[in-house]
Design an enzyme around this catalytic site. Structure first.
Site, PDB file in Angstrom:
ATOM      1  N   ASP A   1     -24.307 -22.651  14.753  1.00 34.79           N
ATOM      2  CA  ASP A   1     -23.714 -23.149  13.505  1.00 34.79           C
ATOM      3  C   ASP A   1     -24.048 -22.235  12.333  1.00 34.79           C
ATOM      4  OD1 ASP A   1     -25.868 -25.586  14.457  1.00 34.79           O
ATOM      5  OD2 ASP A   1     -26.428 -24.291  12.827  1.00 34.79           O
TER       6      ASP A   1
ATOM      7  N   TYR B   1     -16.779 -25.050  30.688  1.00 37.40           N
ATOM      8  CA  TYR B   1     -15.534 -24.612  31.328  1.00 37.40           C
ATOM      9  C   TYR B   1     -15.637 -24.587  32.855  1.00 37.40           C
ATOM     10  CZ  TYR B   1     -14.191 -23.212  26.691  1.00 37.40           C
ATOM     11  OH  TYR B   1     -13.890 -23.226  25.362  1.00 37.40           O
TER      12      TYR B   1
ATOM     13  N   LYS C   1     -27.064 -22.432  20.986  1.00 36.46           N
ATOM     14  CA  LYS C   1     -27.383 -23.710  20.349  1.00 36.46           C
ATOM     15  C   LYS C   1     -28.673 -24.228  20.987  1.00 36.46           C
ATOM     16  CE  LYS C   1     -26.133 -26.899  17.522  1.00 36.46           C
ATOM     17  NZ  LYS C   1     -26.612 -26.742  16.176  1.00 36.46           N
TER      18      LYS C   1
ATOM     19  N   ASP D   1     -15.633 -19.301  22.312  1.00 38.17           N
ATOM     20  CA  ASP D   1     -14.259 -19.749  22.111  1.00 38.17           C
ATOM     21  C   ASP D   1     -14.037 -20.030  20.628  1.00 38.17           C
ATOM     22  OD1 ASP D   1     -11.750 -20.731  22.462  1.00 38.17           O
ATOM     23  OD2 ASP D   1     -12.294 -22.423  23.729  1.00 38.17           O
TER      24      ASP D   1
END
Ligand code: NAP
Length: 587
Positions: free
Chosen positions: A281, A160, A227, A305
């Site tokens: 995930d 972002y 991640k 998000d």
């Protein structure tokens, strides 16, 4: 100071910040923005509900003095087409705490998204989303009551940050050339390029806020979601900085999950918050399968998000998901849905999202009693089937009411009064019961629980066998062999000798040093065949490093030490099993 359109109430006092603390007077002035589309409908309804709750909780002693400020279409009407007037930003900063309805993002050139403008100008770096199920609210989960988390999403960095280079532009070509020629990077010709900055400063201030929230609200754990298995130097670094801030600044009140399973054998010590981490995930699965394992979540911007909307859908969707964007002190609470223009001025929509953002705001002020009044009467009204259209279409036999009638029903319940202490007591009891159940599961089956709850092992401490069998130097080899057979193990640790050196005897040692050497197992002492000094690694050693050491030294096991003591053994079989189960191992 005189503003063009904003009138600061002459009654009430401003919230102030000094010496690193926020001071909330009993009669604070709080800013609000009505919002566009359905904004006015829900804001009017919510102002009435919040005021009623504050009055019921504190009588004349406390009252909010509301100050209307302007953004979006209403601002454009007042400020010659300016959707985001400077004076609004100034007042929101000055009043410290405010709340806003949804805003239309003007389409077309020249306008920043209003939400982005607010975030950047006020440096609201933490996007906070509590997600919790209220009895009666329709949900796709079998046990939605297990969802009760508060998500802290980093709000200023990551993809972002807006560092992107469009295919075919000279800027893209320049960056691509640099990456290929100087950095030896490989990627397809003509790729769009985006850069994802994640800093120590940005990560630490976000995680710090999440941990502080967990402390202030008696929460059980903070989970760092990342991640890092793929993006080591951004997402992985976020995780590492998160652990660093926990250890460096909150060391007395936090423990890691590794310590929970290791040092504390699954029993969470009183007054300590567990810091753990999960791959993003896996977290999506976990929030469906075992949502009660998670409490406060801290994560990077993009993960946050996705995750915040996905979790909100588990407990009733965006219509009731509250949120806030918060800086060190300045906070803007907000409805998380949009302006739903087709329902504007129809007195139709659900005020839940803005309402619970106001509940968050009351908690932020420290006005817990008023906040609890709303949270506790809300499920009663909804369970009675008094709901707005969005819930009515999912609940058989519900009575559909308009936004303001829903507010009336809530206010009536608030005024009627409820036994706050009894309800809170029952909630606490239920919470304690659930914590106990999780603890018992951890105590009984630590490895299984660790795997089921989505933890990916990082260190030898996560894999090692802790029930060490030790023998002394003067024990016979025969007895050492019995100890191995009785415990179903293939090695025993030999206690430290006079020089403080620990040793080990394995099945393989017995074959090669006793049978091949034609010695007697009953007369040979352990010290004659033990391997010394023992090769041991610190408990925090990364599993990959341990695997490397095993293959370099051609060993099949390593002992694991902490504070000068051997506390476990990790074998090549443990590592094999972990790789087989998890597919990869986090660094
Ligand atoms: P939206 O306004 O959130 O509406 C999408 C759908 O969500 C609605 O049609 C309605 O579903 C449901 N919904 C939203 N709020 C509801 C409520 N309070 N009660 C019940 N149902 C509700 O999303 P959008 O149509 O994509 O966006 C419209 C405008 O809002 C855009 O200008 C966008 O930029 C802006 N926006 C602003 C914010 C913000 O200010 N924070 C956030 C998102 C979007 P049904 O049609 O199924 O009844």
């Amino acid at each position: 100071m005189a503003y063009r359109h904003i009138k600061i109430p002459t009654t009430g006092e401003k919230i102030t910040v000094s010496n690193g603390k926020m001071h909330v007077p009993d009669q604070p002035i709080i800013g609000y923005v009505e919002g566009d589309g359905i904004g006015p409908d829900i804001t009017k309804a919510c102002l009435r509900i919040w005021n009623a709750a504050v009055e019921k909780a504190y009588g004349d002693k406390r009252r909010i003095h509301w100050c209307e400020t302007f953004l979006g279409e209403k601002a454009a009407g007042l400020y010659d087409g300016n959707y985001c007037p400077d004076e609004t930003l100034e007042v929101l900063q000055d009043l410290v705490v405010s709340i806003k309805g949804p805003l239309t993002t003007p389409v077309g050139g020249g306008f920043r998204s209003l939400n982005v403008a607010l975030r950047q100008d006020l440096d609201l770096y933490a996007c906070v989303r509590p997600v919790k199920h209220y009895r009666g609210v329709p949900s796709p989960l079998k046990h939605p009551q297990k969802v009760d988390i508060v998500l802290f999403r980093e709000n200023t960095e990551d993809v972002y940050a807006g560092i992107e280079y469009k295919t075919g532009t000279p800027e893209n070509q320049k960056v691509a050339d640099f990456l290929r020629n100087e950095m030896k990077a490989k990627f397809f010709e003509g790729a769009g390029i985006g850069i994802k900055p994640v800093s120590e400063f940005g990560s630490k201030r976000l995680v710090r806020k999440a941990i502080q929230y967990a402390i202030d609200n008696g929460r059980e754990s903070v989970t760092l979601v990342h991640k890092g298995n793929i993006q080591k130097f951004t997402e992985g670094a976020f995780r590492n900085w998160g652990y660093d801030v926990a250890r460096e600044e909150f060391g007395k009140v936090t423990i890691t999950e590794e310590q929970l399973y290791g040092e504390y054998k699954g029993k969470q010590p009183e007054g300590k918050i567990v810091i753990k981490d999960r791959i993003a995930d896996i977290m999506f699965q976990m929030m469906l399968l075992r949502p009660d394992e998670f409490d406060v979540i801290a994560t990077t911007n993009l993960n946050g998000d996705y995750l915040s909307d996905a979790i909100a859908a588990e407990v009733g969707g965006m219509g009731i998901a509250p949120g806030a964007n918060i800086a060190d002190f300045v906070a803007v609470f907000e409805a998380t849905h949009g302006t739903a223009p087709k329902y504007a001025n129809l007195n139709k929509v659900n005020p839940g999202s803005l309402l619970f953002s106001g509940v968050m705001m009351l908690e932020y002020l420290g006005w817990k009693e008023a906040a609890d009044l709303i949270s506790l009467v809300y499920p009663e009204v909804v369970s009675d089937g008094i709901v707005t259209y969005d819930f009515a279409r999912q609940i058989d036999g519900a009575t559909e009411v308009g936004t303001s009638q829903f507010a009336d029903a809530l206010i009536e319940r608030i005024k009627g009064g409820i036994d706050l202490d009894a309800k809170r007591g029952a909630q606490q009891e239920q919470l304690a019961k659930e914590r106990k159940q999780r603890e018992v599961r951890r105590l009984l089956q630590p490895m299984e629980e660790m795997i089921e709850s989505g933890r990916v092992p990082h260190t030898v401490g996560d894999l090692m066998t802790r029930s060490l069998v030790t023998v002394t130097d003067d024990e016979t080899v025969e007895n050492a062999m019995h100890a191995m057979t009785d415990n179903g193990i293939s090695s025993v640790v030999v206690e430290a000798d006079a020089d403080g050196e620990w040793g080990i005897v394995t099945r393989r040692d017995i074959i090669s040093r006793i049978l091949n050497a034609r010695k007697s197992t009953s007369t040979t002492k352990v010290k004659e065949i033990a391997t010394r000094p023992i090769v041991s690694v610190p408990v925090e050693t990364n599993i990959r490093e341990a695997a490397k050491l095993l293959s370099e030294k051609n060993f099949s096991r390593l002992t694991v030490q902490q504070g000068g003591r051997i506390i476990g053994i990790v074998t090549e079989t443990d590592i094999f099993n972990a790789v087989e189960k998890f597919g990869f191992l986090a660094d």
